[in-house]
Design a protein around this motif. Structure first.
Motif, short mmCIF file in Angstrom:
data_model
loop_
_atom_site.label_atom_id
_atom_site.label_comp_id
_atom_site.label_asym_id
_atom_site.label_seq_id
_atom_site.Cartn_x
_atom_site.Cartn_y
_atom_site.Cartn_z
N ARG A 29 -0.66 10.21 -1.66
CA ARG A 29 -1.02 8.85 -1.90
C ARG A 29 -0.11 8.54 -3.09
O ARG A 29 -0.20 9.09 -3.97
N PRO A 30 0.42 7.04 -3.01
CA PRO A 30 1.19 6.73 -3.86
C PRO A 30 0.47 5.84 -5.02
O PRO A 30 -0.87 5.58 -4.75
N ALA A 31 0.80 5.39 -6.33
CA ALA A 31 0.34 4.62 -7.02
C ALA A 31 0.44 3.22 -6.37
O ALA A 31 1.48 2.73 -5.77
N ILE A 32 -0.64 2.21 -6.19
CA ILE A 32 -0.91 1.16 -5.63
C ILE A 32 -0.97 0.28 -6.63
O ILE A 32 -2.01 0.17 -7.33
N THR A 33 0.01 -0.67 -6.73
CA THR A 33 0.27 -1.75 -7.79
C THR A 33 0.21 -3.01 -7.39
O THR A 33 0.55 -3.37 -6.34
N VAL A 34 -0.62 -4.17 -8.27
CA VAL A 34 -0.44 -5.63 -7.94
C VAL A 34 0.43 -6.22 -9.33
O VAL A 34 -0.13 -6.19 -10.32
N SER A 35 1.48 -6.68 -9.03
CA SER A 35 2.07 -7.42 -10.25
C SER A 35 2.97 -8.61 -9.74
O SER A 35 3.13 -8.78 -8.42
N TYR A 43 7.59 -10.01 -1.57
CA TYR A 43 6.05 -9.82 -1.12
C TYR A 43 5.59 -8.27 -1.48
O TYR A 43 4.36 -8.22 -1.89
N GLY A 44 6.53 -7.67 -1.84
CA GLY A 44 6.26 -6.40 -2.68
C GLY A 44 7.62 -5.36 -2.45
O GLY A 44 8.54 -5.70 -2.21
N TRP A 45 7.31 -4.00 -3.12
CA TRP A 45 8.35 -3.01 -2.92
C TRP A 45 7.69 -1.75 -2.92
O TRP A 45 6.37 -1.67 -3.26
N CYS A 46 8.46 -0.85 -2.72
CA CYS A 46 8.21 0.64 -2.76
C CYS A 46 9.09 1.27 -3.51
O CYS A 46 10.27 1.29 -3.09
N SER A 47 8.70 2.69 -3.92
CA SER A 47 9.73 3.47 -4.50
C SER A 47 9.83 4.79 -3.73
O SER A 47 8.75 5.17 -3.05
N ASN A 63 4.12 -1.58 -4.52
CA ASN A 63 3.42 -2.64 -5.23
C ASN A 63 3.42 -3.98 -4.44
O ASN A 63 4.24 -4.14 -3.38
N LEU A 64 2.24 -4.56 -4.57
CA LEU A 64 2.19 -5.82 -3.97
C LEU A 64 2.17 -6.92 -4.94
O LEU A 64 1.56 -6.81 -5.91
N CYS A 65 2.91 -7.95 -4.64
CA CYS A 65 3.29 -9.03 -5.51
C CYS A 65 2.08 -10.03 -5.23
O CYS A 65 1.50 -10.59 -4.24
N ALA A 66 1.49 -10.51 -6.50
CA ALA A 66 0.15 -10.94 -6.90
C ALA A 66 0.36 -12.49 -5.91
O ALA A 66 -0.62 -13.04 -5.76
N GLU A 67 1.46 -13.14 -6.16
CA GLU A 67 1.56 -14.56 -5.78
C GLU A 67 1.18 -14.79 -4.27
O GLU A 67 0.95 -15.84 -3.74
N TYR A 68 1.39 -13.66 -3.45
CA TYR A 68 1.13 -13.63 -2.07
C TYR A 68 -0.22 -13.12 -1.46
O TYR A 68 -0.34 -12.75 -0.47
#
Length: 70
Positions: A29-35, A43-47, A63-68
């Motif tokens: 499981r990855p680190a799931i972030t919101v920024s 809309y987001g990204w992953c590493s 990462n999920l982008c907070a704006e969306y």
């Protein structure tokens, strides 16, 4: 209105379901972030590399982008 912690928890649950169904629980499981997207329009990204380090454990990021998250 959903709290960020609820969004992250639901995203972790969805990751676990996909991991079980498609990957036989082989993925870590990855680190799931919101920024914020920082003006990139994403809309987001992953590493693909393990960029997070917590207590000696290394993790990739989704990462999920907070704006969306409306």
């Amino acid at each position: 209105m959903l709290q960020i912690s609820e969004i992250v928890k639901k995203t972790e649950e969805m990751f676990d379901l996909f991991n079980e169904h498609f990957y036989d629980n082989e993925l870590t499981r990855p680190a799931i972030t919101v920024s914020p997207d920082g003006g990139r329009g994403a809309y987001g990204w992953c590493s693909i590399n393990e960029i997070w380090n917590a207590s000696g454990e290394k993790y990739r990021e989704i990462n999920l982008c907070a704006e969306y998250l409306d």
